[in-house]
Design an enzyme around this catalytic site. Structure first.
Site, PDB file in Angstrom:
ATOM      1  CG  HIS A 197      -1.943   1.018   1.254  1.00 19.50           C
ATOM      2  ND1 HIS A 197      -3.120   0.906   0.560  1.00 19.50           N
ATOM      3  CD2 HIS A 197      -1.990   2.218   1.870  1.00 19.50           C
ATOM      4  CE1 HIS A 197      -3.852   1.984   0.755  1.00 19.50           C
ATOM      5  NE2 HIS A 197      -3.190   2.797   1.540  1.00 19.50           N
TER       6      HIS A 197
ATOM      7  CG  HIS B 158     -10.559   3.667   2.288  1.00 20.63           C
ATOM      8  ND1 HIS B 158     -11.188   3.978   3.469  1.00 20.63           N
ATOM      9  CD2 HIS B 158      -9.234   3.714   2.572  1.00 20.63           C
ATOM     10  CE1 HIS B 158     -10.286   4.213   4.399  1.00 20.63           C
ATOM     11  NE2 HIS B 158      -9.104   4.058   3.893  1.00 20.63           N
TER      12      HIS B 158
HETATM   13  N1  ADP Z   1      -1.601   4.433 -10.752  1.00 23.58           N
HETATM   14  C1  ADP Z   1      -0.861   5.521 -10.546  1.00 23.58           C
HETATM   15  N2  ADP Z   1      -0.620   6.361 -11.551  1.00 23.58           N
HETATM   16  C2  ADP Z   1       0.083   7.489 -11.340  1.00 23.58           C
HETATM   17  N3  ADP Z   1       0.567   7.853 -10.167  1.00 23.58           N
HETATM   18  C3  ADP Z   1       0.353   7.062  -9.142  1.00 23.58           C
HETATM   19  C4  ADP Z   1      -0.372   5.867  -9.288  1.00 23.58           C
HETATM   20  N4  ADP Z   1      -0.457   5.271  -8.100  1.00 23.58           N
HETATM   21  C5  ADP Z   1       0.181   6.078  -7.247  1.00 23.58           C
HETATM   22  N5  ADP Z   1       0.679   7.167  -7.882  1.00 23.58           N
HETATM   23  C6  ADP Z   1       1.364   8.276  -7.253  1.00 23.58           C
HETATM   24  O1  ADP Z   1       2.263   7.783  -6.313  1.00 23.58           O
HETATM   25  C7  ADP Z   1       2.299   8.628  -5.162  1.00 23.58           C
HETATM   26  C8  ADP Z   1       2.045   7.844  -3.925  1.00 23.58           C
HETATM   27  O2  ADP Z   1       0.724   7.434  -3.905  1.00 23.58           O
HETATM   28  P1  ADP Z   1      -0.101   7.259  -2.537  1.00 23.58           P
HETATM   29  O3  ADP Z   1       0.715   6.504  -1.600  1.00 23.58           O
HETATM   30  O4  ADP Z   1      -1.408   6.681  -2.901  1.00 23.58           O
HETATM   31  O5  ADP Z   1      -0.281   8.772  -2.086  1.00 23.58           O
HETATM   32  P2  ADP Z   1      -0.717   9.283  -0.625  1.00 23.58           P
HETATM   33  O6  ADP Z   1       0.422   9.003   0.261  1.00 23.58           O
HETATM   34  O7  ADP Z   1      -0.951  10.747  -0.792  1.00 23.58           O
HETATM   35  O8  ADP Z   1      -1.920   8.506  -0.248  1.00 23.58           O
HETATM   36  C9  ADP Z   1       1.286   9.707  -5.376  1.00 23.58           C
HETATM   37  O9  ADP Z   1       1.917  10.858  -5.829  1.00 23.58           O
HETATM   38  C10 ADP Z   1       0.415   9.133  -6.453  1.00 23.58           C
HETATM   39  O10 ADP Z   1      -0.177  10.168  -7.188  1.00 23.58           O
END
Ligand code: ADP
Ligand code: MG
Lengths: 729, 234, 86, 86
Positions: A47, A93
């Site tokens: 995650h 979620h």
């Molecule tokens: N499928 C995806 N396509 C593009 N960017 C992604 C994707 N999945 C995650 N990211 C990018 O990776 C980073 C980490 O994601 P995430 O852990 O979900 O963010 P946060 O910590 O704000 O919840 C974010 O900048 C998100 O936009």
């Protein structure tokens, strides 16, 4: 190096593999203590670390002249002109919502809102993309999730303006709940969550920290099984009222220049927010004292405090010496704030409990240390083919139309979106119910069109093509409002990637997304990945790459809605129809088949159709526009009538061989729209269509109280409405 | 004409009301903080929609104790115009400035949709720009808008003509199917006996511009702007 | 001390939540249930010099905040042991 | 018979309503209240052959519908007099 002894069970508890543990020991040159192990466990969970998907995600295009912030921050941002930036992100979620539908969905909404706030933006809209098992079995989940999304969004006062809902067996044990938030901020006020400036203070604001959700992130990174319900205490309870106060207080931070950065606390709580914030600045570290963290409960250990996923909290990086200014801003909203530490330049996250050091880890080990997983993709078995000639001919198009309108995948969503406040903010100029919703940017003529889309049945039949079709459908929904597609956020929902066919689906999906986005020149500026959506290895979900898209219109006065507007208007089909019955809702509903290939997509043709619609909208030739999607031309036409309250009269459709009648009515060929226009605008549209090399054909005339194809069928709007509005809750 | 828009923690229609007053109507706008002990010379106080204090326990239950509420009570006693919209109506009932209470919608569901309202009083400062029994088109957005009053109170309200708006169909008929929340007698809005305190569940600030789907709400804001001149606050 | 307050809708107030719960129970096969009323339960930990004092304070809390006398009735009990046990 | 069910948020679960009510009480001058939890109260009239049977049925109702065991605890009592009084 001799492996330090560690309890296997303990490793499983923090969801680390023995191999990962070995890497940790090697990097640290010592064994991690309990707290450190917990911190690494959550940050190295799928995650948070994206260890199974990172390599793939790099293939997605993420730049365009409009992009102000691509992936890597809390949300993406694009320039929309007149000094404004649109900020948006989608997030899943799924696991929490499977366990506790109401709170799981509610806290999902709360979480994505905080990502947008962290960019300094005011959230202006929410969307929700939902998937459940078939009704009525899933109604408990549907009810809970819809109530939870409404419960949070309505209370906090952000309109929920769009989304989607699908029902399929594959989601019975793994419902999907993806939420998207869109915000606005002045370009020069766009924030980044970077822990700049050694010595600057780290302040924790908002809710007190409790024991909720410990190991939530690891929880989202494993398959659900029979014991999942025992972990239910991991589910958090949201407090939208508190988040509303937090939101307003964070907006008030714009009045001071004392704030360096804002970072939300989401999965993995304090550990991840501090590590991420520091990780974005080369060489930066952080020193925090858990004793200074305001608690909701007694008896919490440093481990609990560092891993708690209590909702409605934010981390603020504040210039040293100016903490009181920030404290006062939060105090005005009756919110507690506490200085819990400061930024360092030693590249380490140091956690102390008063005088005792309880953890000290390199920031880079936390944020980037998880060994990427090398997974192998093997093409899945070809889904069943479709012998179209073996299908019985269409007998009664009217009866079929009624059954399709009543199919839960196609029926009206009014029963759902009327439970969401979709008007608060006085900006919703196209409400939910049609294609994309549109929000005006107050003080300008700009309109932002927003949508989420994905037909996962297509993705199941052909993930590469299905992903392209998802992008195309989202873009078509934006274009149907007269807006130009601008940028994308995506939520990749998959089953267990350790299974080669699932990883193959991921590879194909990402390739398809990248291909379509490149063709449409659309950057993907943010997103999220949700894996392990299969309970105990069975009943894996279809690959479900939800595409969230934002589009822009320079004057929202030129916006188009889907419903017919005036009697006597010409009704046209834009684009051409083929025998595209593979993967269609028609096949599923009428023949109980999930088979064949999804409709072929010609990206160049698709773009040509967009250009035509946008040019026609620009010149105010059209009175309405609606894309043809699931259910094909006839369902789209019926929706135009039902949304506008005006019927249509058409001559019989007699498709030329080899096109079949069922395909002409219910086939799902992409790159098509139903438009209506005043007769006098016809010549101009015809010449425009010729110039764009797009086929248009006259279907009939708007008017009356029924849908009629002469000699083929006739249905009153009333009976159609009954079928359409009676199905979903 | 100066409108005061009250902001409690959890209020969200404050900005929408402010927008209409300031940008659409062009009147003077003053936000009033729930901790304010002074109404800053406002001529009409709006208690806007939202979930003040999360509406925890009961809608409006905690909000009515905010310091600003005492001043608003005094202001109303002196004949000042007070207008509660949605959550504001709930707060006015809790505060005893209007009779009755708002229960959960009979459907137990939140409802955000357009409704038709028949205007039963046009001699009020809030409705003077409406015509006799005019049907206006105004959205609702609430989970607890089911108006309740005990039978005695209800008959008193009806006798004295304190019901200002009733949910009706498009032609002005007050029917069961036009009632979105189960309110007794289809009541959507009431006024106090003196006629200076109005509470209503629907949101006029959401229908004051054509791009939002209608402009009937603006009639109410215009009415207040026009008639405020005549009301003397002693 | 611990105060346990129960707030119920007045009999004249119709209670859609109670009706819905009753229907829900019937659907699940609990058709022996003939009437359901849904109210609120509020548990408070408080300091007071005596049970009598606590009673007066809680009464005041109910009147002012915890219940709305237009639509609700309330009752409560005070547990002093809770205090001693701490 | 009459069953009186009390459903409360589990102790470890966040109770935003309780926190807000506590703050509300403090603002009103009831600062002696140190903790508030808000739950549901459900009163049901039901038929049952015996108190024991009623107990089993109500237990099942709580499990299946009245309480959400993910975040809530429940307890109940049965009043058989209520039955006799009718
Ligand atoms: N499928 C995806 N396509 C593009 N960017 C992604 C994707 N999945 C995650 N990211 C990018 O990776 C980073 C980490 O994601 P995430 O852990 O979900 O963010 P946060 O910590 O704000 O919840 C974010 O900048 C998100 O936009
Ligand atoms: Mg569409």
């Amino acid at each position: 190096m001799s492996l330090h002894r560690v309890d296997e069970r303990r490793l499983r508890e923090v969801a680390l593999t023995p191999e990962e543990y070995r890497v940790i020991v090697e990097e640290l040159k010592r064994a991690p203590n309990e707290v450190e192990l917990g911190m690494l466990g959550v940050l190295w969970s799928e995650h948070c670390s994206y260890k199974s998907s990172k390599a793939l995600l790099r293939r997605l295009p993420s730049s365009s002249p409009a992009v102000l912030q691509g992936p890597g921050e809390n949300a993406g941002a694009v320039n929309i002109g007149e000094g404004w930036a649109a900020v948006f992100k989608i997030e899943s979620h799924n696991h929490p919502s499977a366990i506790e539908p109401y709170q799981g969905a509610a806290t999902g909404v709360g979480g994505i809102i905080r990502d947008v706030i962290a960019m300094g933006a005011r959230p202006i809209a929410l969307l929700d993309s939902l998937r459940f098992g078939p009704l009525p079995g899933s109604s408990h989940h549907v009810e809970g999730v819809v109530a939870g999304i409404g419960g949070y969004g309505n209370c906090i006062g952000i309109p929920t303006v769009g989304g989607e809902v699908y029902f399929d067996d594959c989601y019975t044990n793994n419902p999907l709940v993806n939420a998207m938030c869109v915000g606005l901020v002045r370009v020069d006020r766009l924030m980044r969550a970077r822990a700049e400036g050694t010595g600057n203070s780290l302040m924790l604001v908002g809710a007190d920290t409790g024991r909720d959700g410990i190991h939530g992130a690891s929880f989202a990174s494993v398959e659900l099984d029979e014991t999942s319900s025992d972990r239910r205490p991991a589910v958090q309870v949201g407090n939208p009222f508190l988040e509303k106060c937090l939101l307003e207080a964070c907006m008030d931070l714009a009045h001071t220049d004392a704030v360096v950065a804002i970072q939300d606390l989401g999965a993995a709580g304090l550990t991840s927010s501090v590590a991420e914030c520091a990780g974005r600045v080369a060489g930066a570290g952080a020193h925090i004292d858990v004793r200074r963290v305001p608690r909701r409960e007694r008896g919490m250990s440093p481990y609990h405090v560092m891993l708690s996923e209590s909702q409605e909290r934010m981390l603020i990086v504040v210039q040293r010496g100016r903490e009181a200014e920030v404290e006062a801003l939060f105090q005005a909203w009756d919110l507690t704030s506490a200085v819990i530490g400061h930024v360092t330049d030693d590249g380490h996250l140091t956690v102390v409990n008063g005088k005792d050091e309880v953890a000290r880890l390199p920031v880079s080990l936390l944020t980037d240390g998880a060994p990427l997983r090398r997974l192998i993709g093997v093409a899945a078995e070809q889904p069943p083919g479709l012998d179209i000639d073996a299908l019985p001919p269409l007998v009664d198009p009217g009866a079929t139309l009624l059954r399709l309108l009543a199919s839960p995948n196609l029926s009206s969503r009014r029963g759902i979106f009327r439970r969401y406040d979709h008007m608060v903010g006085d900006a919703t100029v196209i409400p939910p119910g049609g294609d994309a919703a549109m929000l005006r940017v107050k003080g300008t003529r700009l309109g932002l069109a927003v949508t989420t889309d994905c037909n996962s049945r297509y993705c199941h039949l052909d993930p590469h093509l299905g992903a392209q079709l998802a992008v195309a459908e989202a873009a078509r929904n934006i274009v149907a409002t007269g807006a130009q597609p601008l940028a994308v956020t995506d939520c990749l929902n998959f089953a267990n990637p350790d299974r080669p066919e699932v990883y193959w689906e991921m590879e194909e999906t990402v390739a398809g997304l990248a291909h379509a986005c490149r063709a449409f020149e659309l950057p993907i500026v943010s997103g999220n990945v949700s894996l392990y959506n299969d309970s105990s290895g069975e009943s894996a979900i279809y690959p479900t790459p939800v595409v969230g898209m934002v589009g822009l219109i320079s004057d929202y006065d030129r916006r188009l809605a889907a419903g017919f507007r005036a009697e006597g208007d010409f009704v046209l089909l834009v684009g051409s129809s083929h025998n595209d019955l593979g993967g269609s809702e028609y096949l599923k509903v009428e023949h109980d088949l999930v088979a064949g290939r999804p409709p072929a997509l010609d990206l160049a043709r698709e773009r040509a159709v967009y250009r035509l619609i946008l040019a026609a909208a620009e010149n105010r030739l059209l009175r309405s526009a609606h894309d043809c999607a699931e259910g094909g031309m006839l369902v789209a036409l019926a929706e135009c009538c039902l949304l506008g309250g005006i019927g249509v009269r058409c001559p019989a459709i007699r498709p030329e061989s080899p096109i079949r009648l069922d395909a002409a009515f219910f086939g799902e060929s992409p790159s098509r729209f139903i438009v209506s226009l005043a007769s006098r605008a016809m010549p101009e549209l015809q010449s425009l269509a010729r110039r764009h090399h797009v086929e248009i054909s006259l279907l009939g005339l708007a008017g009356g109280e029924s849908v009629e194809f002469e000699g083929q069928f006739r249905l009153s709007l009333a009976e159609m409405r009954q079928a359409w509005e009676g199905a979903v809750v | 004409m100066k409108f005061g828009v009250v902001v409690f923690p959890g209020t969200w229609s404050d900005r929408d009301c402010g927008w209409v007053i300031d940008q659409v109507l062009g009147a003077e706008l003053q936000y009033l903080w729930h901790k304010d002990a002074d109404l800053k010379g406002c001529d009409c106080i709006i208690l806007p929609g939202g979930f003040a204090y999360g509406d925890y326990l009961r809608t409006g239950a905690i909000a009515r104790f905010a310091p600003v509420m005492e001043k608003i009570g005094n202001f109303a006693d002196r004949g000042g115009l007070v207008w509660g919209i949605c959550n504001g109506f709930q707060i006015l009932c809790e505060a005893g400035l209007l009779p009755g209470a708002l229960l959960r919608n009979a459907s137990l569901e939140f409802r955000c949709q357009w409704t038709n309202l028949v205007v039963e009083r046009t001699d009020l400062p809030f409705t003077s720009q409406c015509s006799e029994r005019e049907v206006i088109h105004v959205p609702i957005s609430h989970g607890e808008g089911n108006y309740f009053a005990d039978p005695a109170t209800l008959s008193r309200l009806e006798q004295r003509g304190q019901v200002v708006f009733r949910y009706c169909d498009a032609t002005g008929h007050v029917t069961n199917s036009a009632n979105p929340n189960g309110s007794v007698h289809n009541i959507a809005g009431i006024v106090n006996a003196r006629g200076n305190v109005l509470g209503m569940m629907p949101h006029p600030e959401r229908c004051s511009e054509i791009e939002l789907g209608g402009t009937d709400g603006l009639k109410l804001f215009r009415s207040v702007a026009a008639s405020a001149m005549k009301v003397l606050v002693s | 001390m611990i105060a346990r307050v129960i707030v119920t809708p007045k009999p004249v107030v119709n209670d859609p939540q109670g009706i819905t719960v009753k229907q829900g129970l019937a659907t699940l096969g609990f058709s022996e249930v003939s009437d359901v009323r849904v109210g609120k339960y509020i548990e408070m930990r408080l300091e007071a010099g005596s049970e009598h004092e606590a009673r007066e304070r809680v009464e005041a809390m109910c009147k002012q905040l915890l219940a709305n006398h237009v639509i609700e009735d309330y009752r409560f009990d005070i547990e002093t042991d809770g205090h001693k046990r701490r």
